[in-house]
Motif scaffolding. Sequence first.
Motif, PDB file in Angstrom:
ATOM      1  N   VAL A  51       0.830  -1.203   0.000  1.00 51.41           N
ATOM      2  CA  VAL A  51       0.000   0.000   0.000  1.00 51.41           C
ATOM      3  C   VAL A  51       0.871   1.264   0.000  1.00 51.41           C
ATOM      4  N   ILE A  52       1.906   1.267   0.812  1.00 49.85           N
ATOM      5  CA  ILE A  52       2.731   2.464   0.977  1.00 49.85           C
ATOM      6  C   ILE A  52       3.710   2.634  -0.177  1.00 49.85           C
ATOM      7  N   PHE A  53       4.193   1.517  -0.724  1.00 47.47           N
ATOM      8  CA  PHE A  53       5.129   1.565  -1.854  1.00 47.47           C
ATOM      9  C   PHE A  53       4.528   0.798  -3.032  1.00 47.47           C
ATOM     10  N   PRO A  54       3.499   1.354  -3.678  1.00 49.44           N
ATOM     11  CA  PRO A  54       2.796   0.606  -4.734  1.00 49.44           C
ATOM     12  C   PRO A  54       3.715   0.243  -5.895  1.00 49.44           C
ATOM     13  N   GLY A  55       3.614  -1.010  -6.327  1.00 48.25           N
ATOM     14  CA  GLY A  55       4.392  -1.476  -7.464  1.00 48.25           C
ATOM     15  C   GLY A  55       5.720  -2.109  -7.122  1.00 48.25           C
ATOM     16  N   PHE A  56       6.201  -1.914  -5.897  1.00 49.52           N
ATOM     17  CA  PHE A  56       7.520  -2.449  -5.533  1.00 49.52           C
ATOM     18  C   PHE A  56       7.457  -3.880  -5.023  1.00 49.52           C
ATOM     19  N   PHE A  57       6.403  -4.233  -4.345  1.00 52.19           N
ATOM     20  CA  PHE A  57       6.354  -5.527  -3.672  1.00 52.19           C
ATOM     21  C   PHE A  57       5.149  -6.353  -4.091  1.00 52.19           C
ATOM     22  N   GLY A  58       4.579  -6.040  -5.253  1.00 50.07           N
ATOM     23  CA  GLY A  58       3.463  -6.803  -5.769  1.00 50.07           C
ATOM     24  C   GLY A  58       3.700  -7.181  -7.217  1.00 50.07           C
ATOM     25  N   THR A  59       2.636  -7.332  -7.968  1.00 55.33           N
ATOM     26  CA  THR A  59       2.739  -7.708  -9.375  1.00 55.33           C
ATOM     27  C   THR A  59       2.813  -6.465 -10.251  1.00 55.33           C
ATOM     28  N   GLU A  60       3.185  -6.677 -11.501  1.00 52.82           N
ATOM     29  CA  GLU A  60       3.255  -5.557 -12.451  1.00 52.82           C
ATOM     30  C   GLU A  60       1.886  -4.921 -12.657  1.00 52.82           C
ATOM     31  N   GLN A  61       0.852  -5.737 -12.656  1.00 51.72           N
ATOM     32  CA  GLN A  61      -0.501  -5.222 -12.854  1.00 51.72           C
ATOM     33  C   GLN A  61      -0.896  -4.245 -11.747  1.00 51.72           C
ATOM     34  N   GLU A  62      -0.443  -4.518 -10.526  1.00 47.55           N
ATOM     35  CA  GLU A  62      -0.781  -3.658  -9.404  1.00 47.55           C
ATOM     36  C   GLU A  62      -0.178  -2.271  -9.544  1.00 47.55           C
ATOM     37  N   ALA A  63       0.892  -2.151 -10.326  1.00 49.95           N
ATOM     38  CA  ALA A  63       1.578  -0.876 -10.469  1.00 49.95           C
ATOM     39  C   ALA A  63       0.955   0.014 -11.530  1.00 49.95           C
ATOM     40  N   GLN A  64      -0.012  -0.491 -12.278  1.00 52.00           N
ATOM     41  CA  GLN A  64      -0.665   0.324 -13.296  1.00 52.00           C
ATOM     42  C   GLN A  64      -1.503   1.418 -12.632  1.00 52.00           C
TER      43      GLN A  64
END
Length: 295
Positions: A51-64
């Motif tokens: 939540v705090i660092f979006p896109g860093f610790f999840g999937t590529e789709q989450e960073a869109q």
Amino acid sequence: MNRASILEDIQKNVEMLSTPDLPEYKYIPLHQKPSPSVTALQEVMCLLRKVIFPGFFGTEQEAQTDSIQYYTGVYLEQIYDLLQEQIYNGLCFEVERCCDSKDRASRIAIAFINKIPHIKYLLSTDVKAILDGDPAAKSPSEIIFCYPAIQAILYQRVAHELLKLDVPVIPRIITEMAHSDTGIDIHPGAQIGEYFSIDHGTGVVIGQTTIIGNHVRLYQGVTLGAKNFTLDEDGLPLDVPRHPIIEDYVTIYSNASILGRITIGKGSIIGGNIWLTHSVPPNSKILQTRAVEDK
């Protein structure tokens, strides 16, 4: 030894170890209440990092960009569900009866959710402080993804907000998780301002009643600790302010020990390997003296 003799010895030890009221074991009470789950709290922290660092610790789709709100909502709901259960367990852990703790746990969990935007803001200032002070850092992304200080500071800031909401046990579990991972030991009770940075970080210790201002930088091995303890009539240490106050724009270099309820004035520089137990005024520069060599 024959099996019967072995089992006889085992049974003797079972009887001794299963009797919690023996005087020899008076400091190891029997615990029969719900306990927080380290595994669940690790999952909470994993979700908070997303939540705090979006896109860093999840999937590529989450960073869109068009997906951030959706995933943030999903994660916040998961955080709430996990956290309210752990808070309930924590409340039961510390009290005799916990029949009225379900609703309290729910209210505390949503109160914490409301603090997450502020935690994110503080972490943003911390990333900026590290970037400004470390020429080896190439980008904010590198700091977020690689630097142990950011993990330790994130965990402490989360734990500190939970502590302010009177959550027992769980804040300490969270900071000890970061301590185990990073070698940086920050008590959840420490008050830390904006733009806080720790360079390298291994061996840093920050005690419970420490107060740190804005734009403070620490290097590895720094201890902000207690010099001694005030004891009660039973000889047990009292929980009173006993750690340093570090004012704004202070830099403390590696392996310095700042001990006791002293104040390091604004803009001061404390050199490496210094042992300091008295307050210093603003803009002080405390450095090691050179050894006098015999001729």
